[in-house]
Design an enzyme around this catalytic site. Structure first.
Site, short mmCIF file in Angstrom:
data_model
loop_
_atom_site.label_atom_id
_atom_site.label_comp_id
_atom_site.label_asym_id
_atom_site.label_seq_id
_atom_site.Cartn_x
_atom_site.Cartn_y
_atom_site.Cartn_z
N VAL A 1 0.85 -1.19 0.00
CA VAL A 1 0.00 0.00 0.00
C VAL A 1 0.89 1.25 0.00
CG1 VAL A 1 -1.85 -1.21 1.19
CG2 VAL A 1 -0.15 0.05 2.53
N CYS A 2 0.28 2.42 -0.25
CA CYS A 2 1.02 3.68 -0.23
C CYS A 2 1.53 3.95 1.19
CB CYS A 2 0.13 4.84 -0.67
SG CYS A 2 -0.24 4.78 -2.43
N PRO A 3 2.71 4.54 1.41
CA PRO A 3 3.59 5.05 0.36
C PRO A 3 4.61 4.02 -0.16
CG PRO A 3 4.49 5.66 2.48
CD PRO A 3 3.26 4.81 2.75
N TYR A 4 4.51 2.77 0.33
CA TYR A 4 5.57 1.80 0.01
C TYR A 4 5.54 1.37 -1.45
CZ TYR A 4 5.67 2.23 4.92
OH TYR A 4 5.74 2.80 6.16
#
Lengths: 267, 88
Positions: free
Chosen positions: B23-26
Site C-alpha cells: 500500500v502507499c507510500p511503500y
C-alpha cells in the site's frame, strides 16, 4: 548494500524525497559524525541524526547527567542521573534506531587527542559549552580540513554556522580569539530557555545532513542568529579573513594549543 | 503500445517489479528504489493491486522527472505501469 524491509519503512519519508532517495539514505547510513558535547545541543543533534539513520555517531563529553540538565538535555532522563552523559545518550540514540552505532567517549578533547579522534569522522558538530573547547575544535578542524557545524546558545538567543575549511570562513575569521574568562556569562550564570538548544540543535543537524547528502546551500560564509523572544532569524554574511591566524594567508597558529579552563564547564 | 516504444524496450535495460500486496507510500518507495538502480533509458514495468497507487505512482514519477509510458488495467484488481528512467 540492500535495504531491509524494516529500513524501507523506517526511511520511507527520506527515500521519497528527490534530494535524498535510496542513494542519499545509503550515504547517511555510511556517514560518520562526531558530536562534541552531549549536553543541550548534542542531545537534539544526536537524536535527529540517529533518527535520520546516520550510521556512526561518536560523542565526546566528560560530564555525568545531573537533575539541572533535564530542563533541556532531552537524550537524558531522571533514570540516568549520575550516568556519564555519553552513555546515557548512547542508550537513547540506539533505542531509537538500532542501525546506528554510537561510539561513546567519556573525556575531554585536548590538543593531544583531538586530531586522532576527528580523523575517523566525516564531519564534526560542535555543541560544546566553553570557549577553550570551541577554539580547539575550530583549529583542529581547519588544520585537518574537516567540515565543522558550530552552534551556540545563551538565554533566548542562539547561532549556527558551518565551516568548510579554506573554502569558507572559520570560527577565528569571525571571532579571532576567545574572550577573557568571566567576560561572557555562561548558561550557568545567565540561564537558557530549555527549548532553545532544540531549535539550534535541529538547525545544526540539518546542516550536517545537507553536508552528507551534498544538497542545498550551507551556512558557509554565513552566521544564522535566532532570537526566541522576537521570533526572528537573521542571516549575517561572514567573509573569510585573509589575516585569520589559523586559515589566513600567513597563519600564526600552525599547531594546536590548549587554552586555560576558567570558563563555564556546565552543560 | 506504439511500435517506437516496444523497439526501445528490446535494446534498453528492462526490469519488472511486483508490488502486489503493498500500500502507499511503500508502492512508490519500492518503485523509486527500483528505478534509482537502473540506467538512464531503462524501462521499469510495475505490477500492482492498490488502486490509489495507480494514480499516485505515475504522478510522482513524472514529478521526479521520469517518463510514464503506460498505465493499463490488466485484471479486476491488477494494473501495470511502465516507466522509463530519464533522470538520475
Amino acid at each position: 548494500m540492500e535495504f531491509t524491509d524494516a529500513q524501507i519503512q523506517r526511511y520511507s519519508r527520506h527515500i521519497i524525497l528527490p534530494e535524498v532517495g535510496g542513494k542519499g539514505q545509503k550515504k547517511l547510513l555510511g556517514a560518520k559524525v562526531l558530536l562534541v558535547g552531549a549536553g543541550g545541543l548534542g542531545c537534539p543533534v544526536g537524536y535527529y541524526l540517529a533518527a535520520a539513520g546516520v550510521g556512526t555517531i561518536g560523542i565526546v563529553d566528560d560530564d555525568v547527567v545531573e537533575l539541572s540538565n533535564l530542563q533541556r538535555q532531552i537524550a537524558h532522563s531522571t533514570n540516568t542521573i549520575g550516568m556519564p552523559k555519553v552513555e546515557s545518550a548512547k542508550r537513547t540514540f540506539e533505542a531509537l534506531n538500532s542501525d546506528v552505532n554510537v561510539v561513546a567517549m567519556k573525556g575531554r578533547l585536548t590538543k593531544d587527542n583531538i586530531t586522532g579522534i576527528i580523523e575517523k569522522y566525516d564531519l564534526v558538530i560542535d555543541g560544546s559549552d566553553n570557549f577553550p573547547t570551541r577554539y580547539l575544535v575550530n583549529d583542529a578542524c581547519v588544520l585537518s580540513r574537516k567540515p565543522l557545524v558550530s552552534g551556540a546558545i545563551l538565554r533566548f538567543e542562539g547561532q549556527v554556522t558551518t565551516l568548510i575549511p579554506y573554502e569558507g570562513h572559520c570560527y577565528r575569521c569571525l571571532f579571532e580569539a576567545p574572550p577573557p574568562p568571566g567576560l561572557v556569562p555562561s548558561c550557568q550564570e545567565a540561564g537558557v530557555l530549555g527549548v532553545l538548544p532544540g531549535v539550534i540543535g535541529a538547525l545544526e543537524a540539518t546542516e550536517a545532513l545537507k553536508i552528507i547528502l551534498g544538497q542545498g546551500e550551507l551556512l558557509k560564509n554565513a552566521l544564522l542568529i535566532y532570537n526566541a523572544l522576537s521570533a526572528s532569524f537573521r542571516k549575517v554574511k561572514v567573509p573569510r579573513n585573509p589575516k585569520c591566524p589559523v586559515c589566513g594567508e600567513n597563519p600564526t597558529i600552525t599547531e594546536l594549543q590548549d587554552y586555560d579552563a576558567g570558563y563555564c564547564q556546565m552543560g | 503500445m506504439p511500435e517506437e516504444v516496444s523497439n526501445r524496450m528490446e535494446v534498453e535495460q528492462k526490469k519488472n517489479l511486483d508490488i502486489r500486496g503493498l500500500v502507499c507510500p511503500y508502492t512508490f518507495v519500492k518503485a523509486k528504489l527500483a528505478i534509482e538502480d537502473m540506467e538512464l533509458g531503462g524501462v521499469l514495468e510495475i505490477v500492482l493491486d492498490y488502486p490509489e497507487a495507480v494514480h499516485n505512482i505515475p504522478k510522482s514519477m513524472q514529478d521526479h522527472g521520469q517518463k510514464v509510458l503506460k498505465v493499463e488495467q490488466t485484471g479486476p484488481k491488477e494494473w501495470v505501469i511502465v516507466v522509463r528512467k530519464e533522470k538520475d
